[in-house]
Scaffold this motif. Structure first.
Motif, short mmCIF file in Angstrom:
data_model
loop_
_atom_site.label_atom_id
_atom_site.label_comp_id
_atom_site.label_asym_id
_atom_site.label_seq_id
_atom_site.Cartn_x
_atom_site.Cartn_y
_atom_site.Cartn_z
N LEU A 98 -2.72 -0.93 54.38
CA LEU A 98 -2.11 -1.60 53.23
C LEU A 98 -0.61 -1.76 53.43
CD1 LEU A 98 -2.21 -2.82 50.42
CD2 LEU A 98 -2.13 -0.50 49.47
N THR B 248 1.26 -10.57 54.16
CA THR B 248 -0.04 -11.22 53.97
C THR B 248 -0.62 -11.02 52.58
OG1 THR B 248 -1.21 -9.30 54.88
CG2 THR B 248 -0.57 -11.03 56.42
N LYS B 249 0.04 -10.22 51.74
CA LYS B 249 -0.44 -10.01 50.38
C LYS B 249 0.12 -11.11 49.47
CE LYS B 249 -2.94 -6.33 50.86
NZ LYS B 249 -4.41 -6.43 50.67
N LYS B 250 -0.74 -12.09 49.13
CA LYS B 250 -0.29 -13.24 48.35
C LYS B 250 0.26 -12.81 46.99
CE LYS B 250 -3.40 -16.59 50.51
NZ LYS B 250 -4.50 -17.57 50.30
N GLU C 250 0.01 -4.53 55.95
CA GLU C 250 -0.20 -5.87 55.41
C GLU C 250 0.94 -6.28 54.47
OE1 GLU C 250 -4.02 -5.54 53.67
OE2 GLU C 250 -5.11 -5.72 55.59
N ILE C 251 1.45 -5.33 53.69
CA ILE C 251 2.58 -5.64 52.81
C ILE C 251 3.80 -6.02 53.64
CG2 ILE C 251 4.22 -4.67 51.16
CD1 ILE C 251 1.88 -3.00 50.04
N ILE D 173 -3.24 -3.98 44.58
CA ILE D 173 -2.17 -4.95 44.41
C ILE D 173 -2.63 -6.17 43.61
CG2 ILE D 173 -0.52 -6.44 45.62
CD1 ILE D 173 -0.01 -3.47 45.97
N ALA D 174 -3.88 -6.54 43.75
CA ALA D 174 -4.37 -7.80 43.18
C ALA D 174 -4.83 -7.63 41.73
CB ALA D 174 -5.53 -8.32 44.03
N ARG E 104 -8.70 -3.06 44.88
CA ARG E 104 -7.54 -3.74 45.46
C ARG E 104 -6.34 -3.45 44.56
NH1 ARG E 104 -8.76 -9.82 46.48
NH2 ARG E 104 -9.47 -9.71 44.31
#
Length: 202
Positions: A146, A154-156, A149-150, A112-113, A110
């Motif tokens: 991806l 939705t990407k916390k 979603e960005i 981003i996380a 992942r």
């Protein structure tokens, strides 16, 4: 082209920083806390002078993801804590993502996380873009998902950072580029019969 090395200090054989040297001969090392590559002038000097106390061993790019997965996080206390804060405070131009160094995002990773990609993007001047993930042609759907979603928010891990994203070709790969915006774009959802919902500005 980026060349990768393990860089081992002879008196500390169990410590093996993963080092990247880019096409401008700038040297970066991978930091597990941020999941980013940080510029190091000290390592540049040590590599340039061929310091006898250090051993540099070139690593094929395909082996790098497994090596960085083993990199331990820096202790956030005491002296190392101050060093960690200094590294996080580096300007964006002294940090690189794995994608920017030509490394593909592994299955199950992942990008981003769990690191400081948010901090990197938040510190960018408006209008600048950075690559946050890289996929082979066979996984281009993952790149488009991806970016989708960005844009949808939705990407916390990126909440509150005004950005937009797109998947673009880079040679034989597909990369996700994220652009710093002046303000958060509102995004609606455009639905078409028989197709997946796609984001659109509103």
């Amino acid at each position: 082209m980026t060349t990768f090395y393990t860089f081992t200090k002879d008196c500390e054989p169990d410590s093996r920083p993963i080092v990247a040297v880019d096409h401008e001969d700038r040297v970066y090392f991978y930091l597990g806390n941020t999941k980013l590559w940080h510029h190091s002038r000290d390592l540049e000097v040590q590599l340039d002078t061929n310091d006898a106390d250090w051993t540099a061993t070139e690593v094929p790019p395909a082996e790098v993801p497994a090596l960085i997965a083993e990199v331990k996080k820096m202790d956030g206390r005491g002296y190392s804590g101050r060093e960690l804060r200094d590294l996080k405070a580096q300007p964006p131009e002294d940090k690189r993502t794995s994608a920017e160094l030509g490394l593909r995002t592994a299955e199950g990773d992942r990008p981003i996380a769990g690191g400081d990609v948010r901090g990197l993007l938040a510190a960018l001047p408006v209008g600048q873009s950075r690559e946050v993930a890289r996929y082979s042609e066979g996984r281009k759907s993952a790149a488009h998902n991806l970016a989708y979603e960005i844009n949808l928010g939705t990407k916390k891990a990126l909440a509150g950072v005004p950005i937009s994203a797109k998947a673009v070709r880079a040679g034989s790969d597909v990369v996700v580029k994220v652009r710093r915006e002046g303000k958060q774009k509102s995004v609606g959802v455009l639905r078409t019969k028989g197709s997946r919902s796609e984001p659109r500005p509103v």
